[in-house]
Design a protein around this motif. Structure first.
Motif, PDB file in Angstrom:
ATOM      1  N   MET A 170     112.910-140.246  46.370  1.00 29.55           N
ATOM      2  CA  MET A 170     114.372-140.577  46.971  1.00 29.55           C
ATOM      3  C   MET A 170     114.107-141.294  48.281  1.00 29.55           C
ATOM      4  N   HIS A 171     113.204-140.550  48.992  1.00 35.75           N
ATOM      5  CA  HIS A 171     112.911-140.886  50.482  1.00 35.75           C
ATOM      6  C   HIS A 171     112.380-142.212  50.544  1.00 35.75           C
ATOM      7  N   GLN A 172     111.405-142.683  49.833  1.00 34.08           N
ATOM      8  CA  GLN A 172     110.532-143.837  49.542  1.00 34.08           C
ATOM      9  C   GLN A 172     111.682-144.759  49.311  1.00 34.08           C
ATOM     10  N   ARG A 173     112.377-144.638  48.367  1.00 30.98           N
ATOM     11  CA  ARG A 173     113.312-145.629  47.963  1.00 30.98           C
ATOM     12  C   ARG A 173     114.428-145.807  49.251  1.00 30.98           C
ATOM     13  N   ILE A 174     114.816-145.034  49.908  1.00 37.87           N
ATOM     14  CA  ILE A 174     115.635-145.274  51.024  1.00 37.87           C
ATOM     15  C   ILE A 174     115.150-146.180  52.165  1.00 37.87           C
ATOM     16  N   LYS A 175     113.713-145.749  52.610  1.00 40.34           N
ATOM     17  CA  LYS A 175     113.091-146.354  53.528  1.00 40.34           C
ATOM     18  C   LYS A 175     112.717-147.869  52.967  1.00 40.34           C
ATOM     19  N   ARG A 176     112.442-148.093  51.733  1.00 39.50           N
ATOM     20  CA  ARG A 176     112.377-149.261  51.173  1.00 39.50           C
ATOM     21  C   ARG A 176     113.667-150.134  51.022  1.00 39.50           C
ATOM     22  N   PHE A 177     114.649-149.537  50.794  1.00 36.71           N
ATOM     23  CA  PHE A 177     115.907-150.279  50.878  1.00 36.71           C
ATOM     24  C   PHE A 177     116.124-150.747  52.456  1.00 36.71           C
ATOM     25  N   GLN A 178     116.026-149.768  53.367  1.00 29.85           N
ATOM     26  CA  GLN A 178     116.348-150.057  54.796  1.00 29.85           C
ATOM     27  C   GLN A 178     115.487-151.078  55.276  1.00 29.85           C
ATOM     28  N   HIS A 179     114.347-151.248  55.098  1.00 32.18           N
ATOM     29  CA  HIS A 179     113.120-151.901  55.732  1.00 32.18           C
ATOM     30  C   HIS A 179     113.308-153.450  55.004  1.00 32.18           C
ATOM     31  N   ASN A 180     113.149-153.400  53.886  1.00 31.57           N
ATOM     32  CA  ASN A 180     113.194-154.721  53.007  1.00 31.57           C
ATOM     33  C   ASN A 180     114.230-155.350  53.225  1.00 31.57           C
ATOM     34  N   GLU A 181     115.465-154.804  53.620  1.00 31.24           N
ATOM     35  CA  GLU A 181     116.694-155.503  53.661  1.00 31.24           C
ATOM     36  C   GLU A 181     117.012-156.093  55.084  1.00 31.24           C
ATOM     37  N   SER A 182     116.337-155.329  55.933  1.00 28.14           N
ATOM     38  CA  SER A 182     116.323-155.744  57.398  1.00 28.14           C
ATOM     39  C   SER A 182     115.911-157.169  57.629  1.00 28.14           C
ATOM     40  N   ARG A 183     116.187-157.759  58.735  1.00 27.96           N
ATOM     41  CA  ARG A 183     115.598-159.053  59.249  1.00 27.96           C
ATOM     42  C   ARG A 183     116.026-159.119  60.607  1.00 27.96           C
ATOM     43  N   PHE A 184     114.943-159.879  61.505  1.00 30.90           N
ATOM     44  CA  PHE A 184     115.184-160.410  62.772  1.00 30.90           C
ATOM     45  C   PHE A 184     115.282-161.913  62.562  1.00 30.90           C
ATOM     46  N   GLY A 185     116.489-162.325  63.012  1.00 32.68           N
ATOM     47  CA  GLY A 185     116.795-163.573  62.963  1.00 32.68           C
ATOM     48  C   GLY A 185     116.603-164.170  61.157  1.00 32.68           C
ATOM     49  N   ALA A 186     116.131-165.003  60.909  1.00 32.45           N
ATOM     50  CA  ALA A 186     115.834-165.492  59.768  1.00 32.45           C
ATOM     51  C   ALA A 186     114.466-164.786  59.057  1.00 32.45           C
ATOM     52  N   THR A 187     113.837-164.048  59.845  1.00 30.39           N
ATOM     53  CA  THR A 187     112.538-163.449  59.423  1.00 30.39           C
ATOM     54  C   THR A 187     112.766-161.934  58.980  1.00 30.39           C
ATOM     55  N   HIS A 188     112.410-161.750  57.503  1.00 35.99           N
ATOM     56  CA  HIS A 188     112.600-160.332  56.865  1.00 35.99           C
ATOM     57  C   HIS A 188     111.521-159.303  57.387  1.00 35.99           C
ATOM     58  N   PHE A 189     111.950-158.100  57.320  1.00 36.27           N
ATOM     59  CA  PHE A 189     110.946-156.977  57.423  1.00 36.27           C
ATOM     60  C   PHE A 189     110.669-156.839  55.901  1.00 36.27           C
ATOM     61  N   SER A 190     109.601-156.277  55.517  1.00 34.81           N
ATOM     62  CA  SER A 190     109.162-155.413  54.463  1.00 34.81           C
ATOM     63  C   SER A 190     108.576-154.097  54.582  1.00 34.81           C
ATOM     64  N   PHE A 191     108.469-153.322  53.536  1.00 36.84           N
ATOM     65  CA  PHE A 191     107.992-152.247  53.213  1.00 36.84           C
ATOM     66  C   PHE A 191     107.249-151.735  52.054  1.00 36.84           C
ATOM     67  N   ASP A 192     105.875-151.488  52.154  1.00 42.58           N
ATOM     68  CA  ASP A 192     104.997-151.386  50.963  1.00 42.58           C
ATOM     69  C   ASP A 192     104.685-149.894  50.808  1.00 42.58           C
TER      70      ASP A 192
END
Length: 360
Positions: A170-192
């Protein structure tokens, strides 16, 4: 709102081959003045001012946190925060009153809260990120409500029904959602970060905690058990009470010593697997230093009857921020310039989505 930003020629140039560390320039004495005023006004207004207090606090922390010579900015609206807190208060009061009336009504209210909470968290994430900026460019959150319900309702329920064996998943899925869906301007974050890495952190943390409990039980347990037996027989005295106090004090201190280990493992795991576009974050917190800061902060807060709280918050934040760095894949100034062009071209209209914050 205009999201364009003119880069200053005075900004320092950083070598992209070396990681760029974040800096925190705030001080406990400066923040104490903000904290004490916020506290007093919040008390005098029965909590209403707490929304404005949060804005003042965030603006101070953001403006004193910098990357490559430029600080972050916070643009949150106190009215939006107040709306979120009123909604939260209504839910809490309704929850308490429902259980006082009947168990059935209380369970129904609990179900309603569970069904609404993912939406509230989603709106809060949107608010928090959109109202944060760096060099005039806003952050953002692109995740939708359906993803929020999977992340904050489905996975927690599965973790609960599995007796929390699925908590690392669950913790991994929460962090994946939070980081993958965040962005700075038009550049997206990613979490692996992988699920197995989260399980490893949890197992290490649990193993260290269990080992400490075994040692404490072996060292203090016999004397504490003998003292309890003596109390049951009616023998009460300082010589009997002290072993029991020592046992529980050792347990209490060990819990505070274990938490920084877990926190260090998780923060390093999460940020070492997070990117902004092609730019890699890295975190290198040390457990010994984290433990020292946390234990001395607790001691300071207790000895000053709470007045050390702002100093404790600054000390903890400074260590966590200054041990986070960004490995640039190319020049930072080039990255900012490209991001500015992309944001100007996309022209996002987010105003209708960002008027609510649950202040989680």
């Amino acid at each position: 709102m205009d999201l364009t930003h003119q880069a200053s020629t005075a900004l320092p140039v950083f070598d992209s081959a070396s990681p760029v560390s974040l800096e925190f320039k705030g001080s406990g004495s400066e923040y104490f003045r903000i904290w004490i005023v916020n506290l007093l006004l919040s008390i005098l207004t029965l909590g209403i001012y707490s929304a404005w207090a949060k804005v003042r606090r965030n603006r101070y922390f953001y403006s004193n946190t910098s990357l490559a010579g430029s600080s972050f900015e916070y643009h949150g609206n106190a009215i939006a925060i107040l709306k979120g807190r009123i909604v939260a208060l209504v839910f809490v009061l309704a929850y308490q009153l429902a259980f006082k009336h009947s168990l059935t009504l209380g369970l129904l209210m609990m179900a309603i809260l569970a069904s609404v909470m993912p939406w509230l968290v989603w709106k809060s994430l949107q608010f928090k990120l959109y109202n944060s900026s760096y060099r005039g460019i806003r952050f953002g959150f692109r995740g939708d409500a359906a993803q929020a319900y999977v992340t904050y309702l489905l996975w927690p329920l599965l973790a609960l029904f599995s007796m929390y064996l699925l908590a690392p998943f669950m913790h991994q899925r929460i962090k994946r959602f939070q980081h993958n869906e965040s962005r700075f301007g038009a550049t997206h974050f990613s979490f692996d970060g992988k699920v197995k890495s989260f399980y490893w952190c949890y197992l290490v943390g649990f193993g260290i905690m269990l080992a400490g409990l075994v040692v404490i039980s072996l060292v203090f347990g016999g004397a504490a058990f003998a003292a309890l037996s003596a109390i049951r027989k009616g023998h009460i005295g300082s010589a009997i009470i002290f072993p029991i106090i020592g046992f529980f004090l050792a347990l209490y201190l060990w819990m505070f010593a274990v938490y920084p280990i877990f926190l260090t493992l998780l923060q390093n795991l999460i940020w070492n697997h997070t990117k902004l576009g092609e730019h890699q974050f890295s975190s290198h917190l040390k457990w010994g230093r984290m433990t020292s800061i946390m234990l001395t902060n607790i001691l300071g807060i207790v000895c000053t009857l709470g007045l050390f709280i702002p100093f404790a918050q600054v000390r903890a934040l400074r260590y966590r921020v200054e041990n986070l760095s960004l490995q640039m894949n190319g020049s930072l100034d080039h990255f900012i310039a490209v991001t500015e062009e992309q944001v100007s071209a996309t022209g996002e209209g987010m105003a209708d989505l960002l008027d609510f914050d649950i202040s989680l």
